[in-house]
Design an enzyme around this catalytic site. Structure first.
Site, PDB file in Angstrom:
ATOM      1  NE  ARG A 183      -7.295 -17.009 -22.293  1.00 31.24           N
ATOM      2  CZ  ARG A 183      -8.015 -17.174 -23.393  1.00 31.24           C
ATOM      3  NH1 ARG A 183      -8.565 -16.119 -23.963  1.00 31.24           N
ATOM      4  NH2 ARG A 183      -8.173 -18.374 -23.925  1.00 31.24           N
ATOM      5  CG  HIS A 242      -4.317 -21.780 -15.249  1.00 33.15           C
ATOM      6  ND1 HIS A 242      -3.241 -21.000 -15.638  1.00 33.15           N
ATOM      7  CD2 HIS A 242      -5.000 -22.049 -16.386  1.00 33.15           C
ATOM      8  CE1 HIS A 242      -3.293 -20.799 -16.940  1.00 33.15           C
ATOM      9  NE2 HIS A 242      -4.348 -21.430 -17.423  1.00 33.15           N
ATOM     10  NE  ARG A 244      -9.272 -26.445 -15.062  1.00 32.12           N
ATOM     11  CZ  ARG A 244      -8.681 -25.538 -15.827  1.00 32.12           C
ATOM     12  NH1 ARG A 244      -7.794 -24.726 -15.313  1.00 32.12           N
ATOM     13  NH2 ARG A 244      -8.965 -25.442 -17.111  1.00 32.12           N
ATOM     14  CG  ASN A 277     -16.969 -23.885 -17.943  1.00 28.93           C
ATOM     15  OD1 ASN A 277     -16.264 -22.906 -18.158  1.00 28.93           O
ATOM     16  ND2 ASN A 277     -16.887 -24.586 -16.829  1.00 28.93           N
ATOM     17  CG  HIS A 327      -0.610 -21.450 -24.165  1.00 35.36           C
ATOM     18  ND1 HIS A 327      -0.342 -22.349 -23.143  1.00 35.36           N
ATOM     19  CD2 HIS A 327      -1.805 -20.880 -23.856  1.00 35.36           C
ATOM     20  CE1 HIS A 327      -1.327 -22.321 -22.263  1.00 35.36           C
ATOM     21  NE2 HIS A 327      -2.223 -21.451 -22.656  1.00 35.36           N
ATOM     22  NE  ARG A 352     -10.865 -21.639 -29.274  1.00 37.01           N
ATOM     23  CZ  ARG A 352     -10.346 -22.843 -29.091  1.00 37.01           C
ATOM     24  NH1 ARG A 352     -10.493 -23.448 -27.938  1.00 37.01           N
ATOM     25  NH2 ARG A 352      -9.667 -23.422 -30.056  1.00 37.01           N
TER      26      ARG A 352
END
Length: 700
Positions: free
Chosen positions: A384, A601, A573, A52, A444, A414
């Site tokens: 992804r 998520h 979160r 992270n 997205h 990214r």
């Protein structure tokens, strides 16, 4: 000075996005100290905090330096200008890094031996073990190493981002020459640790200690003054210029920008505490960094905790990882077992809640669509992907079977840019219609549309999700998604694909809120509706679960609603810029964060609506980037059972007392410590949910 900054920060109505992120990584780090976690599970969370932090420096600190390096001014949400904010941010990160190292050295390392493994340097090895290490160095490591000298005849080398590097200072044996420095980059394709077996106990020997021991083999007939391990992190924040040029030029632009990550300005230098002071001065001068950018790692600690993944994934230590419970059937699909997905979806909608429900119904739908001769087309957005993706394999199979396959591949995802380019080109070669993003917007949204001929008509099947089409992360991330053949959803999704792939401006959507079109405005309208209800004495309430909250306009709308008496409960979160519990501003706003076994998520938006709840889910957080720079969608959940299921997910999140942290007015988080309550861990309780529990779920 720092106290003055802290006072100014507290006075602001908003919490800094980047300082909030640091608090989030503290919550992740806190998992590495939790009682009841195994040592390998604790190491996993320590590795996550390191990964992270790498991304944080590359993107967020890199973005800050895009202002600093070009003399631009920026005022952070907390009210600080660029330079004071940099001092505050880097100072807070220094404290975080010190805590990481303390946890590793004082709390985790002492647990290694009792769990059957050790991390040891060469001086602690037995003779036969040292002989094995020497053989490994001579045969494998040594041929891969390349010393790079820097002096008046050699330019300063471009050192690779986020890899371990030795800075070696040397002099001639007669001491007549000036000191020289050379650099040795430790190859990224070498394991972080060399592994030895000592009577059933695994010994992990750090690769840097092996190389340090044998530096004399690389610098012969000179005097080694010092050797210092360090690591540089470079600015990885880049934007793509919107262009009217063709697709090939766009792909080349992506590839070119990716290369800049390897040469971007240094924003962090991690270095051993027992470093060569002359070497450090040279590095700081070359990289134009301040002491705040330099993170000194104690010799007894470990540089780059992402290397711990080798231990976390080690076969001999797998028994120390927590057992994962097998997924349970979805509430509306209890009899699912290799059935015809088209038949099921014509009968009812299905809400999948991952990882408690498997992603297999979606994957089976794609596989069946690829093989079904009546399926005419498949349209899908990809952000992804998993490795060896079943999604890609299904699309390839569908194209080979003559179906029209359209895929919008977001090549600007990214750190997945290169993989997405490769997979997209594979699909394109198979005959799929591939679109590489939409101008400057990042796609997205997560949407799937399947068109199937059935006698004299066509039926459309849709999937809409908060998470990626990734079967690997579906086992680790909590997400929700909706499968349906409802015509309203199908019309909206088809219209949205027309917007993405063509040049369409729809009049309106029935069930979708989309960005950048009107999502922010619609959400603010829904918040204002609750405010009006409260002013009229009607029941009201807002509950939202999301990853991040940073958009100022929606925050101000919630402040206004709070002042009108609307109870607002937020489950955020990560980043959270709203300041709860402030008198006259946000007394009715509560914020909690859940960090535990799974990455939270999913996004769920609940509005009381005077007893007729409106519940949305989808890909978007309340972020400026989500509303203005991304193609996003939120879908309304219509089916009463599935709406209740989403409400129950929120209710369980608010009931959790094991993984929950509460946001304080000053921006800090405190672990939730209920009095005399039975433990309620949502990461276990969601496996036990029954239909009757769902139907009785309430939020207000």
């Amino acid at each position: 000075m720092i106290e003055k900054y802290n006072q100014q920060i507290f006075q602001s109505e908003l919490i800094s996005r980047d300082l909030s992120w640091l608090h989030f990584n503290h919550r992740v780090l806190d998992q590495s100290e939790k009682e009841g976690r195994s040592i390998v599970d604790k190491l996993k969370f320590l590795a996550i905090t390191s990964s992270n932090a790498d991304e944080f420096f590359m993107i967020r600190v890199g973005s800050l330096y895009n202002y600093l390096d070009y003399g631009k001014e920026r005022i952070d949400y907390c009210g600080l200008r660029s330079i004071p904010f940099k001092m505050k941010l880097l100072g807070d990160y220094q404290a975080f890094a010190a805590l990481q190292n303390k946890i590793f050295t004082e709390k985790l390392k002492p647990e290694f031996a009792q769990n059957g493994f050790l991390v040891q340097g060469l001086e602690e090895l037995e003779k036969r073990e040292k002989d094995k290490v020497t053989h490994y160095f001579e045969k494998i490591v040594f041929p891969m190493l390349t010393p790079m000298v820097y002096d008046s005849y050699h330019t300063f080398p471009i050192l690779v981002n986020n890899v371990l590097i030795f800075g070696v200072v040397t002099k001639s044996l007669d001491n007549k020459d000036k000191k020289k420095m050379s650099f040795i980059q430790i190859p990224q394709n070498l394991p972080r640790f060399y592994e030895l077996d000592r009577k059933g106990k695994t010994i992990f020997v750090p690769i840097e200690e092996i190389i340090r021991e044998h530096l004399g083999d690389l610098f012969k007939n000179v005097k080694i003054v010092s050797s210092t391990l360090f690591r540089v992190t470079r600015n990885g924040d880049f934007t793509l210029e919107e262009s009217e040029d063709d697709e090939a030029n766009f792909i080349e632009e992506v590839k070119k920008k990716l290369k800049t990550r390897k040469t971007g300005r240094v924003v962090r230098l991690e270095i051993e505490s027992d470093h060569d002071k002359w070497l450090l001065r040279q590095l700081m001068s070359k990289y134009d960094i301040s002491p705040e950018n330099v993170i000194k790692i104690p010799m007894e600690a470990l540089m780059d905790y992402t290397g711990l993944w080798q231990m976390v994934g080690h076969e001999d230590l797998r028994h120390l990882l927590p057992d994962r419970q097998a997924p349970v059937p979805p509430i509306s699909m209890s009899e699912y077992e290799d059935q015809n997905m088209f038949k099921i979806l014509k009968d009812r909608d299905i809400l999948l809640h991952h990882p408690y429900n498997t992603i297999d119904p979606l994957l089976d739908l794609l596989d069946q669509a690829a093989e079904d001769p009546n399926v005419l087309s498949i349209k899908l957005t990809i952000y992804r992907l998993a490795k060896n993706s079943r999604v890609v394999n299904a699309l390839l199979n569908a194209a080979e079977n003559g179906k029209h396959v359209s895929v919008l591949f977001e090549v600007k995802a990214r750190f997945d840019e290169e993989n997405n380019l490769k997979e997209a080109q594979k699909l394109q070669k198979a005959g799929c219609f591939v679109i590489y993003g939409v101008g400057s917007l990042k796609t997205h949204t997560k949407l799937l549309l399947i068109v199937r001929r059935e006698r004299d008509k066509v039926t459309r099947f849709v999937h809409m999700s908060s998470g990626n089409y990734n079967e690997d992360t579906s086992k680790l991330y909590t997400d929700i998604s909706l499968l349906s053949s409802d015509e309203g959803y199908a019309n909206d999704v088809q219209e949205f694909f027309n917007v993405i792939t063509g040049h369409s401006v729809p009049d309106k959507y029935t069930y979708l809120l989309t960005a950048p079109r009107d999502m922010r405005d619609k959400l603010i309208d829904l918040i204002k509706n609750e405010e009006e209800n409260a002013k009229q004495g009607l029941p009201s309430g807002v509950v939202i679960k999301m990853n991040s909250l940073q958009d100022k306009d929606t925050i101000m709308a919630m402040y206004s609603a709070s002042q009108a008496g609307v109870p607002i409960k937020l489950i955020v979160r990560g980043i959270c810029s709203i300041r709860p519990g402030r008198a006259g501003l946000s007394e009715n706003i509560e914020v909690r964060s859940i960090v535990g076994d799974y990455l939270e998520h999913s996004r769920i938006y609940y509005f009381h609506n005077n007893g007729k709840p409106l519940v949305y889910s989808g890909s978007a957080d309340m972020m400026v980037r989500s509303f203005e720079r991304r193609l996003e969608s939120l879908f309304l959940i219509n089916d009463q059972l599935l709406k209740q299921q989403a409400i129950n997910i929120l209710a369980y999140n608010l009931k959790d007392n094991v993984n929950t942290y509460v946001l304080n007015e000053d921006g800090s988080f405190t672990p939730y410590q209920p009095e005399d309550q039975k433990r309620f861990n949502i990461h276990k309780e969601f496996y036990k949910v029954k239909r009757e529990i769902v139907m009785n779920a309430k939020l207000f």
